[in-house]
Scaffold this motif. Structure first.
Motif, short mmCIF file in Angstrom:
data_model
loop_
_atom_site.label_atom_id
_atom_site.label_comp_id
_atom_site.label_asym_id
_atom_site.label_seq_id
_atom_site.Cartn_x
_atom_site.Cartn_y
_atom_site.Cartn_z
N PRO A 98 1.22 -1.61 0.09
CA PRO A 98 0.29 0.24 -0.34
C PRO A 98 0.73 1.16 -0.29
O PRO A 98 0.52 2.50 -0.48
N VAL A 99 1.71 1.16 0.59
CA VAL A 99 3.24 2.49 -0.13
C VAL A 99 3.40 2.28 -0.81
O VAL A 99 4.16 3.51 -1.53
N LEU A 100 4.13 1.39 -1.62
CA LEU A 100 5.24 1.25 -2.50
C LEU A 100 4.30 2.05 -3.92
O LEU A 100 4.93 3.11 -4.03
N LEU A 101 2.86 1.34 -3.64
CA LEU A 101 2.72 1.52 -5.38
C LEU A 101 2.35 3.15 -5.77
O LEU A 101 2.33 3.62 -6.50
N PRO A 102 1.89 3.62 -4.43
CA PRO A 102 1.59 5.03 -4.30
C PRO A 102 2.99 6.08 -4.43
O PRO A 102 3.35 6.89 -5.26
N MET A 103 3.87 5.77 -4.00
CA MET A 103 5.25 6.35 -3.62
C MET A 103 5.99 6.23 -5.24
O MET A 103 6.33 6.95 -5.56
N ARG A 104 6.06 5.04 -5.98
CA ARG A 104 6.12 5.29 -7.17
C ARG A 104 5.90 5.99 -8.15
O ARG A 104 6.93 6.84 -8.89
N ARG A 105 4.91 6.95 -8.12
CA ARG A 105 4.24 7.41 -8.62
C ARG A 105 4.66 9.09 -8.66
O ARG A 105 4.73 9.65 -9.28
N ARG A 106 4.86 9.57 -7.43
CA ARG A 106 5.44 10.48 -7.23
C ARG A 106 7.06 10.32 -6.80
O ARG A 106 7.29 11.51 -7.24
N ILE A 107 7.64 9.12 -6.80
CA ILE A 107 9.10 10.02 -6.63
C ILE A 107 10.02 9.17 -7.05
O ILE A 107 11.13 8.21 -6.67
N GLY A 108 8.87 8.00 -8.08
CA GLY A 108 9.81 7.04 -8.88
C GLY A 108 10.16 5.47 -7.93
O GLY A 108 9.69 5.33 -6.91
N GLY A 109 10.56 4.47 -8.84
CA GLY A 109 10.58 2.35 -8.34
C GLY A 109 11.40 3.02 -7.18
O GLY A 109 11.62 2.35 -6.25
N THR A 110 13.34 3.52 -6.80
CA THR A 110 13.92 3.08 -6.17
C THR A 110 13.49 3.78 -5.26
O THR A 110 13.40 2.97 -3.75
N GLY A 111 13.34 4.91 -4.84
CA GLY A 111 12.66 5.88 -3.85
C GLY A 111 12.37 5.31 -3.52
O GLY A 111 11.23 5.02 -2.12
N ALA A 112 10.76 4.50 -4.24
CA ALA A 112 9.93 3.55 -3.15
C ALA A 112 10.10 3.28 -2.90
O ALA A 112 9.24 2.79 -1.55
N LEU A 113 10.30 2.22 -3.66
CA LEU A 113 11.30 1.12 -2.60
C LEU A 113 11.81 0.88 -0.95
O LEU A 113 11.84 0.50 -0.15
N PHE A 114 12.37 2.22 -1.42
CA PHE A 114 13.82 2.38 0.26
C PHE A 114 12.60 2.63 1.32
O PHE A 114 13.06 2.05 2.11
N VAL A 115 11.65 4.02 0.69
CA VAL A 115 10.72 4.10 1.77
C VAL A 115 9.81 2.97 2.35
O VAL A 115 9.47 2.99 3.48
N ALA A 116 9.26 2.63 1.04
CA ALA A 116 8.01 0.97 1.39
C ALA A 116 8.89 0.04 2.70
O ALA A 116 8.58 -0.06 3.65
#
Length: 544
Positions: free
Chosen positions: A328-346
């Motif tokens: 649930p965190v990875l998918l929306p964050m991927r649209r905002r900051i890109g795949g690598t950044g979203a992966l780290f945040v999630a």
């Protein structure tokens, strides 16, 4: 909630003959000579396990008697028609809880479960229902923190936590997404699973998986897998007992590289074996009642990277965190900051939640939140290492095992496995020491390692490396998941593990008759087993 799906019958639904016909058909199929033979073999294995547990004194005596009742319940369950089995499982689960905890406590547990299930299904928007369930659990958590507020629940607060903390989160998630069928029988079977009263910590079984795997695959292969897992759990508990009694060290006893390595390895293995043994017995018991659940661990001692550690260890917990918190965190964050950044945040968010949930679990066990700095440091370090592995996989790609492997690839795999395990047990020891200074003292003892000790440490670690290479070259056996429940199976898939299980149980019983082994060092005073067990499990928070 909708009723469970009906089984089609040649008779009119709802007529008295419908149930009788189903029972007769089920009994007739079960009484076939081949089926009776395999059923007898399963019962023999389960009986040997009960004798093993009694002879080795691995569980309290009341649980030995309860397991005998479970064996009788398994026999009745086997002869019932499929549509009755889930309801019977619920009745047996509540009955065994009453046998162990008493009628007043069981009534309180059932009332709590009924209220939570009812709140999850009130005719209101999902956020309102989730809020009502969360508020109810918060009230229970407050009551837990006040000693003797509800005397009937005082002995079983750990069971309350294991029943409702994680499972209600999963139940609400699947209810929101309608990813599984729902009925009162399924809900109570999920919350009041039979092994609840055996262990204070259970694997985080997924509701959708529980429903999906019920009565799937071959009947006797499911039973055999269950008895095999129970025996495997017993062996792991025996190893836990031996290591804890004969090999565990206090930090004050660490004086050189050999004792430091012994301290790191044993503090890690005792808690892993305790949890793995308990989890295997739990999943094995569920298998005897037709729940063809997947394994909890996937040879995670042979992991060659920290992302593999994450994928292989406590798979139920990992799947729960990925499903409810990571995705649930990875998918929306991927649209905002890109795949690598979203992966780290999630990933960072998931490990923060993991630490918080372990603190909550400790609260249900003890009545307070421990909030140990070493625990926070451990989860933060492990999360950082996994983020680093994820970055390398994103940058250079994930290394996949090829069929035609070279010697160089095997050597590299072995070295990575040895390094991963060494690092993992080193940071794990953070949770098992009283202070960070004690951990630093243990690690500094490696500075006094002699050449012979270093050779022995590397030799022991190389066994894991060899195991990883053997695993990489071993072809995986295809499951029989496409078979219907009760269909014919390949004989070797049942008889081979059955024979090994029976012979292994008999061998353990023979060994148990010998005089108890002396501690490893004759000059060292034999430790108090119960005191050491409580200390280790308390520091390990019983749920890692």
């Amino acid at each position: 909630m909708p009723d469970e799906p009906r089984v089609e019958s040649a008779t009119e639904p709802g007529s008295p003959s419908t149930g009788r016909t189903a029972v007769l058909l089920s009994v007739r199929e079960s009484l076939r000579a081949g089926n009776l033979g395999r059923l007898a073999v399963v019962l023999v294995q389960f009986g040997l396990v009960i004798v093993l547990l009694r002879e080795l004194d691995l569980l309290p005596p009341v649980i030995h008697r309860m397991l005998a009742i479970v064996g009788a319940g398994f026999l009745v369950h086997h002869f019932l028609p499929p549509r009755w089995r889930m309801k019977f499982f619920v009745g047996l689960s509540i009955g065994t809880t009453c046998f162990i905890a008493g009628a007043p406590t069981t009534a309180a547990l059932v009332a709590i479960g009924a209220v939570l299930i009812g709140l999850a299904h009130v005719p209101a928007p999902f956020p309102v229902r989730a809020g009502l369930v969360a508020a109810s659990i918060a009230v229970l958590a407050y009551v837990r923190s006040v000693p003797d507020m509800v005397p009937a629940l005082e002995p079983v607060w750990p069971i309350v936590g294991s029943m409702f903390m994680f499972r209600m989160i999963i139940y609400l998630y699947d209810l929101k997404h309608r990813s599984a069928p729902f009925s009162p029988a399924r809900a109570f079977a999920y919350l009041f699973m039979l092994p609840n009263v055996l262990f204070t910590v259970l694997p985080i079984v997924d509701y959708r998986t529980l429903c999906k795997t019920h009565l799937t695959g071959d009947t006797f292969e499911t039973y055999q897998r269950g008895t095999w897992r129970i025996l495997r759990g017993v062996v792991q508990l025996v190893l836990f007992r031996l290591i804890l009694r004969d090999w565990m060290l206090e930090t004050a006893e660490v004086v050189d590289g050999a004792t430091a390595a012994q301290f790191l390895a044993t503090t890690f293995l005792v808690l892993f074996l305790r949890l793995a043994g308990s989890f295997n017995i739990v999943i094995g018991l569920m298998g005897l009642f037709g729940f063809n659940l997947p394994p909890v661990y996937n040879n995670f001692l042979l992991a060659s990277s920290f992302t593999e550690v994450w994928r292989r260890t406590n798979i139920y917990c990992k799947d729960f965190l990925l499903k409810v918190f990571f995705q649930p965190v990875l998918l929306p964050m991927r649209r905002r900051i890109g795949g690598t950044g979203a992966l780290f945040v999630a990933t960072a968010w998931t490990f923060l939640v993991t630490w918080i949930l372990h603190e909550c679990q400790a609260h249900w066990l003890r009545g307070y939140f421990p909030f140990r700095f070493q625990s926070m440091l451990f989860w933060g370090t492990l999360g950082t290492l996994i983020c680093g592995n994820l970055y390398l996989e994103q940058r250079f790609g994930r290394r996949r095992l090829s069929r035609a492997r070279t010697v160089g690839e095997d050597v590299f795999l072995a070295l990575r496995t040895m390094g991963t395990f060494s690092t993992l047990i080193s940071i794990w020891a953070l949770k098992q020491t009283d202070t960070v200074a004690d951990w630093v003292g243990v690690m500094s003892a490696f500075g006094s390692t002699s050449g012979l000790q270093l050779l022995a440490i590397v030799g022991a670690l190389s066994l894991l490396g060899i195991g990883a290479v053997v695993e990489a070259h071993t072809p995986r056996e295809k499951p029989l998941g496409s078979l219907a429940f009760g269909a014919a199976q390949e004989p070797r898939r049942f008889w081979k593990p059955a024979v090994i299980g029976i012979l292994g149980s008999i061998a353990l019983l023979v060994l148990a008759q010998f005089q108890e082994l002396e501690p490893v060092s004759p000059t060292r005073k034999k430790p108090d087993f119960r005191q050491m067990r409580e200390r280790v499990l308390r520091r390990g928070e019983l749920g890692d």
